[in-house]
Design a protein around this motif. Structure first.
Motif, PDB file in Angstrom:
ATOM      1  N   VAL A 151      12.222 -10.228  -2.476  1.00  0.00           N
ATOM      2  CA  VAL A 151      10.827 -11.152  -2.673  1.00  0.00           C
ATOM      3  C   VAL A 151      10.202  -9.885  -2.765  1.00  0.00           C
ATOM      4  CG1 VAL A 151      10.062 -12.914  -2.276  1.00  0.00           C
ATOM      5  CG2 VAL A 151      12.130 -13.577  -2.591  1.00  0.00           C
ATOM      6  N   VAL A 152       9.663  -8.978  -1.670  1.00  0.00           N
ATOM      7  CA  VAL A 152       8.855  -8.472  -1.722  1.00  0.00           C
ATOM      8  C   VAL A 152       9.033  -7.348  -2.472  1.00  0.00           C
ATOM      9  CG1 VAL A 152       7.601  -6.277   0.010  1.00  0.00           C
ATOM     10  CG2 VAL A 152       8.360  -8.463   1.119  1.00  0.00           C
ATOM     11  N   TYR A 153      10.070  -6.908  -2.544  1.00  0.00           N
ATOM     12  CA  TYR A 153      10.034  -5.631  -3.556  1.00  0.00           C
ATOM     13  C   TYR A 153       9.763  -6.377  -5.848  1.00  0.00           C
ATOM     14  CZ  TYR A 153      12.317  -3.206  -0.338  1.00  0.00           C
ATOM     15  OH  TYR A 153      12.836  -2.421   1.294  1.00  0.00           O
ATOM     16  N   GLU A 154      10.383  -7.315  -5.472  1.00  0.00           N
ATOM     17  CA  GLU A 154      10.419  -8.150  -7.401  1.00  0.00           C
ATOM     18  C   GLU A 154       8.117  -8.344  -6.687  1.00  0.00           C
ATOM     19  OE1 GLU A 154      12.634 -10.994  -7.158  1.00  0.00           O
ATOM     20  OE2 GLU A 154      14.122  -9.942  -7.303  1.00  0.00           O
ATOM     21  N   HIS A 155       7.663  -8.356  -5.850  1.00  0.00           N
ATOM     22  CA  HIS A 155       6.570  -8.666  -5.974  1.00  0.00           C
ATOM     23  C   HIS A 155       5.738  -7.361  -6.487  1.00  0.00           C
ATOM     24  CE1 HIS A 155       6.582 -12.716  -3.834  1.00  0.00           C
ATOM     25  NE2 HIS A 155       6.172 -13.140  -4.889  1.00  0.00           N
ATOM     26  N   VAL A 156       6.153  -5.929  -5.805  1.00  0.00           N
ATOM     27  CA  VAL A 156       5.409  -5.386  -6.125  1.00  0.00           C
ATOM     28  C   VAL A 156       5.420  -4.722  -7.706  1.00  0.00           C
ATOM     29  CG1 VAL A 156       4.903  -4.723  -3.731  1.00  0.00           C
ATOM     30  CG2 VAL A 156       7.081  -3.799  -4.889  1.00  0.00           C
ATOM     31  N   GLY A 157       6.742  -5.299  -8.378  1.00  0.00           N
ATOM     32  CA  GLY A 157       6.820  -4.852  -9.654  1.00  0.00           C
ATOM     33  C   GLY A 157       8.385  -4.059 -10.100  1.00  0.00           C
ATOM     34  N   LEU A 158       9.592  -3.598  -8.943  1.00  0.00           N
ATOM     35  CA  LEU A 158      10.710  -3.889  -8.965  1.00  0.00           C
ATOM     36  C   LEU A 158      11.146  -4.907  -9.803  1.00  0.00           C
ATOM     37  CD1 LEU A 158      10.701  -1.653  -5.845  1.00  0.00           C
ATOM     38  CD2 LEU A 158      10.835  -0.983  -8.150  1.00  0.00           C
ATOM     39  N   CYS A 159      12.595  -4.670 -10.572  1.00  0.00           N
ATOM     40  CA  CYS A 159      13.007  -5.554 -11.240  1.00  0.00           C
ATOM     41  C   CYS A 159      14.312  -4.735 -10.948  1.00  0.00           C
ATOM     42  CB  CYS A 159      13.027  -5.049 -12.696  1.00  0.00           C
ATOM     43  SG  CYS A 159      11.474  -5.472 -13.553  1.00  0.00           S
ATOM     44  N   ARG A 160      15.035  -5.769 -10.904  1.00  0.00           N
ATOM     45  CA  ARG A 160      16.994  -5.258 -10.396  1.00  0.00           C
ATOM     46  C   ARG A 160      17.719  -5.267 -10.914  1.00  0.00           C
ATOM     47  NH1 ARG A 160      20.026  -9.128  -6.406  1.00  0.00           N
ATOM     48  NH2 ARG A 160      18.269 -10.099  -6.210  1.00  0.00           N
ATOM     49  N   SER A 161      18.164  -3.892 -11.150  1.00  0.00           N
ATOM     50  CA  SER A 161      19.262  -3.382 -11.674  1.00  0.00           C
ATOM     51  C   SER A 161      20.128  -3.835 -11.997  1.00  0.00           C
ATOM     52  CB  SER A 161      18.858  -2.348 -11.432  1.00  0.00           C
ATOM     53  OG  SER A 161      20.182  -1.168 -11.999  1.00  0.00           O
ATOM     54  N   SER A 162      20.647  -3.207 -13.889  1.00  0.00           N
ATOM     55  CA  SER A 162      21.892  -4.078 -13.782  1.00  0.00           C
ATOM     56  C   SER A 162      22.982  -3.007 -12.972  1.00  0.00           C
ATOM     57  CB  SER A 162      21.893  -3.617 -15.717  1.00  0.00           C
ATOM     58  OG  SER A 162      21.616  -2.183 -15.866  1.00  0.00           O
ATOM     59  N   TYR A 163      22.981  -1.551 -12.424  1.00  0.00           N
ATOM     60  CA  TYR A 163      24.142  -1.165 -11.595  1.00  0.00           C
ATOM     61  C   TYR A 163      23.734  -1.891 -10.693  1.00  0.00           C
ATOM     62  CZ  TYR A 163      22.352   2.442 -15.110  1.00  0.00           C
ATOM     63  OH  TYR A 163      22.614   3.211 -15.965  1.00  0.00           O
TER      64      TYR A 163
ATOM     65  N   ARG B 291       1.106  -1.512  -0.131  1.00  0.00           N
ATOM     66  CA  ARG B 291      -0.117  -0.255   0.150  1.00  0.00           C
ATOM     67  C   ARG B 291       0.842   0.965  -0.495  1.00  0.00           C
ATOM     68  NH1 ARG B 291      -4.260  -0.137   3.009  1.00  0.00           N
ATOM     69  NH2 ARG B 291      -4.964   2.228   2.090  1.00  0.00           N
ATOM     70  N   MET B 292       2.023   1.532   0.914  1.00  0.00           N
ATOM     71  CA  MET B 292       3.202   2.625   0.942  1.00  0.00           C
ATOM     72  C   MET B 292       2.910   2.630  -0.223  1.00  0.00           C
ATOM     73  SD  MET B 292       4.690   2.384   4.486  1.00  0.00           S
ATOM     74  CE  MET B 292       5.477   1.282   4.803  1.00  0.00           C
ATOM     75  N   HIS B 293       3.975   2.117  -0.621  1.00  0.00           N
ATOM     76  CA  HIS B 293       4.251   1.505  -2.963  1.00  0.00           C
ATOM     77  C   HIS B 293       3.451   2.408  -3.589  1.00  0.00           C
ATOM     78  CE1 HIS B 293       8.033   0.055  -5.663  1.00  0.00           C
ATOM     79  NE2 HIS B 293       6.658   0.127  -6.021  1.00  0.00           N
ATOM     80  N   GLN B 294       1.993   1.508  -3.660  1.00  0.00           N
ATOM     81  CA  GLN B 294       1.566   1.617  -4.602  1.00  0.00           C
ATOM     82  C   GLN B 294       1.120   3.428  -4.532  1.00  0.00           C
ATOM     83  OE1 GLN B 294       0.227   0.215  -6.686  1.00  0.00           O
ATOM     84  NE2 GLN B 294      -0.313   2.049  -7.384  1.00  0.00           N
ATOM     85  N   SER B 295       1.166   3.776  -3.438  1.00  0.00           N
ATOM     86  CA  SER B 295       0.979   5.751  -2.874  1.00  0.00           C
ATOM     87  C   SER B 295       1.747   6.794  -3.574  1.00  0.00           C
ATOM     88  CB  SER B 295       0.410   6.189  -1.702  1.00  0.00           C
ATOM     89  OG  SER B 295       2.001   4.971  -0.734  1.00  0.00           O
ATOM     90  N   ILE B 296       3.565   5.702  -2.962  1.00  0.00           N
ATOM     91  CA  ILE B 296       4.502   6.175  -4.586  1.00  0.00           C
ATOM     92  C   ILE B 296       3.937   6.642  -5.653  1.00  0.00           C
ATOM     93  CG2 ILE B 296       6.864   6.848  -4.737  1.00  0.00           C
ATOM     94  CD1 ILE B 296       5.757   7.727  -1.576  1.00  0.00           C
ATOM     95  N   LEU B 297       4.247   5.275  -5.515  1.00  0.00           N
ATOM     96  CA  LEU B 297       3.411   4.892  -7.827  1.00  0.00           C
ATOM     97  C   LEU B 297       2.551   5.882  -8.100  1.00  0.00           C
ATOM     98  CD1 LEU B 297       3.998   1.626  -8.030  1.00  0.00           C
ATOM     99  CD2 LEU B 297       5.728   2.989  -8.683  1.00  0.00           C
ATOM    100  N   ASP B 298       1.580   6.222  -7.282  1.00  0.00           N
ATOM    101  CA  ASP B 298       0.245   7.063  -8.180  1.00  0.00           C
ATOM    102  C   ASP B 298       0.994   8.693  -7.347  1.00  0.00           C
ATOM    103  OD1 ASP B 298      -1.045   4.622  -8.292  1.00  0.00           O
ATOM    104  OD2 ASP B 298      -2.003   5.340  -5.950  1.00  0.00           O
ATOM    105  N   LEU B 299       1.961   9.167  -6.546  1.00  0.00           N
ATOM    106  CA  LEU B 299       2.518  10.347  -6.410  1.00  0.00           C
ATOM    107  C   LEU B 299       3.071  10.425  -7.444  1.00  0.00           C
ATOM    108  CD1 LEU B 299       2.500  10.709  -2.413  1.00  0.00           C
ATOM    109  CD2 LEU B 299       0.805  11.540  -4.288  1.00  0.00           C
ATOM    110  N   ALA B 300       3.901  10.102  -8.232  1.00  0.00           N
ATOM    111  CA  ALA B 300       5.713   9.780  -8.956  1.00  0.00           C
ATOM    112  C   ALA B 300       4.868   9.778 -10.284  1.00  0.00           C
ATOM    113  CB  ALA B 300       6.840   8.929  -9.045  1.00  0.00           C
ATOM    114  N   ARG B 301       4.130   9.406 -11.109  1.00  0.00           N
ATOM    115  CA  ARG B 301       3.115   8.705 -12.224  1.00  0.00           C
ATOM    116  C   ARG B 301       2.269  10.501 -12.617  1.00  0.00           C
ATOM    117  NH1 ARG B 301       1.674   2.686 -11.426  1.00  0.00           N
ATOM    118  NH2 ARG B 301       3.710   1.816 -12.655  1.00  0.00           N
ATOM    119  N   VAL B 302       1.986  10.720 -11.999  1.00  0.00           N
ATOM    120  CA  VAL B 302       1.689  12.088 -12.333  1.00  0.00           C
ATOM    121  C   VAL B 302       2.335  13.075 -11.806  1.00  0.00           C
ATOM    122  CG1 VAL B 302      -0.452  11.102 -10.758  1.00  0.00           C
ATOM    123  CG2 VAL B 302       0.962  12.811 -10.099  1.00  0.00           C
TER     124      VAL B 302
END
Length: 170
Positions: free
Chosen positions: A138-150, A107-118
């Motif tokens: 695992v949690v971060y991957e489940h909310v749609g984040l991908c491991r970076s190449s950096y 829920r916190m992550h989604q609120s940040i995405l909602d704020l950022a996307r607009v």
């Protein structure tokens, strides 16, 4: 209804500082085995409130009476000249142990995405996780984040790097 009931995700306020300090202390000890200097930490958190260009905290608060904060995260900014916009870095993530795996971080992550996307001045979301904190990864991957190449490299002048195999690094 889930165990968390009604959950409000809101910007943290300066009166939340004691909770933010305790959550950061617990998170550092749990994820990295670090005991933070409490006064330095308190001043660092207050600095975010005193200068919003540094970032902002969000908290997850149970709406039942009395309300209680059960999670936090901090957003800071990184300018990208390639994108002519800022990445929002999510850090200092903490959810009270009894409330984990209940969707609080989601829920916190989604609120940040909602704020950022607009916003046109935000080009994406980034975060880093301690390499041995597989649960968080695992949690971060489940909310749609991908491991970076950096890979992140640093030279920390305040907290020495802990090498889990050889002790502290210079």
């Amino acid at each position: 209804m889930s165990r968390i009931g009604r959950l409000a995700i809101r910007p943290a306020r300066e009166e939340d500082v004691d909770v933010l300090v305790s959550f950061n202390m617990a998170m550092a000890l749990e994820t990295e085995g670090r005991s933070l200097d409490q006064e330095r930490l308190r001043h660092g958190i207050l600095a975010v409130f005193q200068s919003p260009t540094r970032g902002f905290y969000m908290v997850a608060e149970r709406s039942e009476q009395p309300p209680s904060i059960i999670g936090q995260l901090l957003v800071t900014y990184e300018w990208s000249d390639w994108r002519n916009a800022s990445f929002w870095w999510i850090q200092s993530v903490y959810v009270r142990p009894g409330w984990r795996r209940q969707g609080v971080y989601r829920r916190m992550h989604q609120s940040i995405l909602d704020l950022a996307r607009v916003r046109e001045d935000v080009c994406g979301i980034r975060l880093y996780a301690e390499e041995h904190n597989v649960t968080a990864q695992v949690v971060y991957e489940h909310v749609g984040l991908c491991r970076s190449s950096y890979r992140i490299y640093e030279q920390d002048f305040v907290l020495p790097k802990i090498d889990r195999h050889h002790g502290f690094c210079p």
